[in-house]
Design a protein around this motif. Structure first.
Motif, short mmCIF file in Angstrom:
data_model
loop_
_atom_site.label_atom_id
_atom_site.label_comp_id
_atom_site.label_asym_id
_atom_site.label_seq_id
_atom_site.Cartn_x
_atom_site.Cartn_y
_atom_site.Cartn_z
N THR A 177 0.82 -1.21 0.00
CA THR A 177 0.00 0.00 0.00
C THR A 177 0.86 1.27 0.00
OG1 THR A 177 -0.18 -0.08 2.41
CG2 THR A 177 -1.98 -1.10 1.14
N GLU A 178 2.10 1.15 0.45
CA GLU A 178 3.00 2.31 0.50
C GLU A 178 3.40 2.81 -0.89
OE1 GLU A 178 6.32 1.92 3.28
OE2 GLU A 178 5.19 0.30 4.25
N PHE A 179 3.31 1.94 -1.89
CA PHE A 179 3.73 2.37 -3.23
C PHE A 179 2.66 2.10 -4.30
CE2 PHE A 179 5.63 -1.78 -2.42
CZ PHE A 179 5.31 -2.52 -3.55
N ASP A 180 1.41 2.08 -3.87
CA ASP A 180 0.29 1.89 -4.79
C ASP A 180 -0.09 3.21 -5.43
OD1 ASP A 180 -2.08 1.05 -6.09
OD2 ASP A 180 -3.24 1.58 -4.30
N GLY A 181 0.15 3.35 -6.70
CA GLY A 181 -0.23 4.57 -7.42
C GLY A 181 -1.64 4.52 -7.97
N SER A 182 -2.30 3.36 -7.90
CA SER A 182 -3.64 3.21 -8.45
C SER A 182 -4.72 3.73 -7.50
CB SER A 182 -3.94 1.74 -8.76
OG SER A 182 -4.15 1.00 -7.55
N GLY A 183 -4.43 3.68 -6.20
CA GLY A 183 -5.44 4.06 -5.22
C GLY A 183 -6.40 2.94 -4.88
N MET A 209 -8.99 -4.65 -1.64
CA MET A 209 -8.95 -3.56 -2.61
C MET A 209 -10.33 -2.89 -2.68
SD MET A 209 -6.55 -5.40 -5.48
CE MET A 209 -6.09 -3.87 -6.24
N GLU A 210 -10.37 -1.75 -3.34
CA GLU A 210 -11.63 -1.05 -3.54
C GLU A 210 -11.54 -0.24 -4.82
OE1 GLU A 210 -14.69 1.96 -1.21
OE2 GLU A 210 -12.72 1.57 -0.36
N LEU A 217 -5.48 -0.32 -3.67
CA LEU A 217 -5.03 -1.19 -2.57
C LEU A 217 -5.45 -0.63 -1.22
CD1 LEU A 217 -1.38 -2.24 -3.50
CD2 LEU A 217 -3.46 -3.56 -3.77
N ARG A 218 -5.94 -1.52 -0.35
CA ARG A 218 -6.32 -1.10 1.00
C ARG A 218 -5.43 -1.76 2.05
NH1 ARG A 218 -7.78 2.42 -1.52
NH2 ARG A 218 -9.89 3.01 -2.02
N SER A 219 -5.20 -3.09 1.95
CA SER A 219 -4.36 -3.79 2.92
C SER A 219 -4.08 -5.21 2.43
CB SER A 219 -5.05 -3.85 4.29
OG SER A 219 -6.26 -4.59 4.21
N ALA A 220 -3.04 -5.79 3.03
CA ALA A 220 -2.73 -7.21 2.77
C ALA A 220 -3.57 -8.05 3.72
CB ALA A 220 -1.25 -7.47 2.99
N VAL A 221 -3.89 -9.26 3.29
CA VAL A 221 -4.66 -10.19 4.11
C VAL A 221 -3.74 -11.31 4.56
CG1 VAL A 221 -6.63 -11.78 4.16
CG2 VAL A 221 -6.75 -9.70 2.78
N LYS A 222 -3.37 -11.31 5.84
CA LYS A 222 -2.54 -12.38 6.42
C LYS A 222 -1.43 -12.81 5.46
CE LYS A 222 -6.42 -14.25 9.03
NZ LYS A 222 -7.29 -15.38 9.22
N SER A 223 -0.71 -11.84 4.95
CA SER A 223 0.30 -12.17 3.94
C SER A 223 1.64 -12.52 4.58
CB SER A 223 0.48 -10.99 2.99
OG SER A 223 1.01 -9.89 3.70
N HIS A 275 -14.65 -0.05 -10.64
CA HIS A 275 -14.64 -1.04 -11.71
C HIS A 275 -15.07 -2.42 -11.23
CE1 HIS A 275 -10.78 -1.28 -9.74
NE2 HIS A 275 -10.65 -2.51 -10.21
N MET A 276 -15.00 -2.64 -9.89
CA MET A 276 -15.41 -3.93 -9.31
C MET A 276 -16.61 -3.75 -8.37
SD MET A 276 -13.49 -6.38 -10.53
CE MET A 276 -13.33 -7.74 -9.37
N GLY A 277 -17.25 -2.58 -8.44
CA GLY A 277 -18.43 -2.34 -7.64
C GLY A 277 -18.16 -2.04 -6.17
N GLY A 278 -16.95 -1.62 -5.84
CA GLY A 278 -16.61 -1.27 -4.46
C GLY A 278 -15.50 -2.13 -3.92
N GLU A 279 -15.68 -2.68 -2.70
CA GLU A 279 -14.63 -3.48 -2.06
C GLU A 279 -14.56 -4.87 -2.68
OE1 GLU A 279 -15.17 -3.53 2.17
OE2 GLU A 279 -15.03 -1.35 2.32
N TYR A 280 -13.33 -5.38 -2.78
CA TYR A 280 -13.10 -6.72 -3.31
C TYR A 280 -11.74 -7.20 -2.86
CZ TYR A 280 -10.42 -4.25 -6.94
OH TYR A 280 -9.53 -3.46 -7.62
#
Length: 153
Positions: free
Chosen positions: A30-36, A58-59, A38-44, A62-67
C-alpha cells in the motif's frame, strides 16, 4: 496495432536488494500503490518463490466497491525481478501481470522498470468489466515515486 502493455521506469537511490526487500513484502504494497485501489494485505507472508500467492483487500468502482485479489507470483529472482498475476479471490488469473525489473545503476542506485501487461486477457466478461489499461502511465509513475519514498523513508 493495439497496445497491450505499458512500462514506467525510474532510477531510485537505493540498492536493488533494499528495493526488492520492499517489493517482496505484501504488507508494504500500500505504501507504493499509485492506483489508489489497494487497502491492505490479508494475512500475507513475504514472497519467496514463483507459485506463492498473496491476497490484497482492494476497492474500486470497476469492481463495484470493495473486493479481494489473489496475486499469483509468476516471476522471482532476488534483487532482479518480481512479478505476479492478479485474480479475483479464489479464481485463476485472467491474464494480466505486474512485473518489476531491477537493474543496478551504481552502488547505491537502481533502475526500476514497472510493466503492466494485459496481453493475455481473453475472457470476454473481464474485457466488458475492465477497460484496459485500468491503470494509467501516470499512476505507474506515481507508484515508482512512492516506491522511492518508501525505500528511502
Amino acid at each position: 496495432m493495439t497496445t497491450t502493455s505499458q512500462t514506467a521506469t525510474r532510477t531510485i537511490n537505493a540498492p536493488a536488494t533494499e528495493i526488492f526487500d520492499l517489493l517482496s513484502n505484501p504488507e508494504r504494497h500500500t505504501e507504493f500503490d499509485g492506483s489508489g485501489f489497494l487497502r491492505s494485505a490479508v494475512k500475507s507472508q513475504r514472497i519467496t518463490a514463483v507459485g506463492d500467492t498473496f491476497r490484497m483487500n482492494m476497492e474500486g468502482p470497476h469492481m463495484g466497491g470493495e473486493y479481494q485479489m489473489d496475486n499469483h507470483v509468476s516471476g522471482f529472482q532476488p534483487g532482479i525481478l518480481i512479478a505476479w498475476k492478479p485474480a479475483p479471490a479464489g479464481t485463476e488469473p485472467p491474464g494480466w501481470e505486474w512485473l518489476y525489473e531491477l537493474k543496478s545503476a551504481g552502488s547505491d542506485s537502481t533502475e526500476v522498470s514497472l510493466t503492466y501487461d494485459w496481453s493475455k486477457v481473453t475472457d470476454k466478461e473481464i474485457l466488458k468489466l475492465v477497460s484496459f489499461p485500468l491503470i494509467t502511465g501516470s499512476q505507474m509513475d506515481d507508484s515508482l515515486a512512492a516506491l522511492a519514498s518508501a525505500v528511502n523513508g
